[in-house]
Design an enzyme around this catalytic site. Structure first.
Site, PDB file in Angstrom:
ATOM      1  N   HIS A 278       0.850  -1.230   0.231  1.00  0.00           N
ATOM      2  CA  HIS A 278       0.006   0.133   0.054  1.00  0.00           C
ATOM      3  C   HIS A 278       0.810   1.190  -0.072  1.00  0.00           C
ATOM      4  O   HIS A 278       1.952   1.300   0.828  1.00  0.00           O
ATOM      5  CB  HIS A 278      -0.785  -0.143   1.437  1.00  0.00           C
ATOM      6  CG  HIS A 278      -2.021  -1.081   1.290  1.00  0.00           C
ATOM      7  ND1 HIS A 278      -2.833  -1.245   0.153  1.00  0.00           N
ATOM      8  CD2 HIS A 278      -2.284  -2.060   2.007  1.00  0.00           C
ATOM      9  CE1 HIS A 278      -3.693  -2.114   0.379  1.00  0.00           C
ATOM     10  NE2 HIS A 278      -3.363  -2.751   1.655  1.00  0.00           N
TER      11      HIS A 278
ATOM     12  N   CYS B 282      -0.122   2.223  -5.458  1.00  0.00           N
ATOM     13  CA  CYS B 282      -0.940   3.411  -5.897  1.00  0.00           C
ATOM     14  C   CYS B 282       0.052   4.621  -5.871  1.00  0.00           C
ATOM     15  O   CYS B 282       0.954   4.617  -5.049  1.00  0.00           O
ATOM     16  CB  CYS B 282      -2.160   3.569  -4.945  1.00  0.00           C
ATOM     17  SG  CYS B 282      -3.332   2.536  -4.808  1.00  0.00           S
TER      18      CYS B 282
END
Length: 334
Positions: free
Chosen positions: A103, A145
């Site tokens: 993440h 991301c």
């Protein structure tokens, strides 16, 4: 976790041994009580391939996977008691592939959901590596991301970097396993692996060939490639320069090689043995007529002085026998 284990399996298939891989991951999935298939990790919903299996070596797991340990690994700032198997033992001739996944966001990647590493941290660590001559080239790949922001601060030479998504973009999973109830692999990693699984150790496929496969239709985000710090033409950079380990060895006749070493001088000229053989013959005859005890001095006559055979070919042979590839891999997972 399936992302990193998939790459781990692929580079091993292409010839990289565990001794040249540093694997860092949380390692909290295979034995998680919510895992419907205990002790197993899959990267496809058909569950045809167990990535965890019996043949993995995790170097840093659980609470060992920290930002501090990752930076220490890159810069080799360890105490004298740190195991060699958990160090990145590279030098100025080493090509290093670093794969990160987990993440993340703008200029950061999470470690264990407890801390973050920033793009500045990695950039400064790479600069320390360059100053300490710890690499020849680095190939940096990240799947998270806003991944492309993680290489935006690099300033060290000979670094090629790719990421799965640009600023303000998410990275997406490829598909889910409905029985497990989770996504099993991310799209960027999936399509990289799909290409790499089609090549063998002796492949002539290049980085340019791999990068040409990056499309928005497949990845669902804009993959980025940074080449301004890298001085080679991507169409001439073999994938096996980073993903594989191929050593070409010429095998000759051992008896012929040893005979050549024994019969020639360093400059390639033939040795003169007539006087030595005559002296040795006289010594043998004398020994047969008069037996004598073997003491420290006389025993020397029974040994061949190998110093005279240390030709350039001998040194090359020793180097060939001791040669090891310094290509190393560093992985981390959230």
């Amino acid at each position: 976790m399936a992302n990193v284990l998939s790459f781990y399996r692929t580079v091993k298939r292409l010839g990289i041994p565990d001794s040249q891989i540093i694997l860092m991951m949380s390692d909290d999935v295979a034995c998680n009580p919510r895992n419907a298939f205990p002790g197993s990790v899959f990267n496809n919903k058909d569950r045809a391939l167990d990535l965890y299996g019996d043949n993995i070596e995790v170097d840093y797991r659980g609470y060992e996977v920290t930002v501090e340990n990752f930076i220490r690994l890159l810069t080799d700032r360890w105490g004298p008691d740190h195991p060699r198997s958990k160090r990145l033992l590279t030098d100025e001739s080493s090509n290093i592939f670093i794969y990160l996944t987990g993440h993340g966001g703008e200029d950061f990647l999470k470690f264990q959901d407890a801390e973050e590493i920033s793009s500045y941290d990695i950039a400064d660590a790479f600069q320390q590596m360059a100053e300490k001559k710890r690499y020849n080239e680095i190939f940096f790949m990240i799947d998270t991301c806003q991944a492309n922001t993680m290489y935006s601060k690099f300033y060290s030479p000979n670094i090629l970097a790719v990421g799965s998504s640009r600023l303000d973009e998410s990275s997406y999973s490829h598909h889910s396993d409905t029985e497990l109830g989770v996504a099993v692999i991310d799209r960027f990693t999936y399509y990289n692996l799909e290409f790499l699984e089609q090549i063998e150790k002796d492949s002539n496929k290049t980085m340019a060939d791999l990068f040409e496969t990056y499309t928005f239709e497949d990845i669902h985000s804009h993959a980025g490639i940074r080449t301004d710090l890298y001085n080679r033409n991507l169409s001439k950079v073999l994938l096996t320069d980073f993903f594989g380990n191929v050593q070409k060895v010429e095998v000759g006749n051992l008896e012929d090689d040893l005979l050549y070493l024994a019969m020639t001088n360093e400059d390639g000229s033939p040795k003169q043995f007539s006087a030595q053989l005559s002296q040795q013959r006289q010594t043998n005859v004398s020994s047969e007529r008069k037996p004598r005890p073997l003491n420290k001095d006389s025993s020397k006559e029974n040994y061949i002085n190998l110093e005279s055979t240390k030709s350039p070919l001998v040194r090359k042979l020793l180097i060939a026998l001791l040669l090891v590839s310094t290509l190393r891999f560093t992985y981390t997972l959230k």
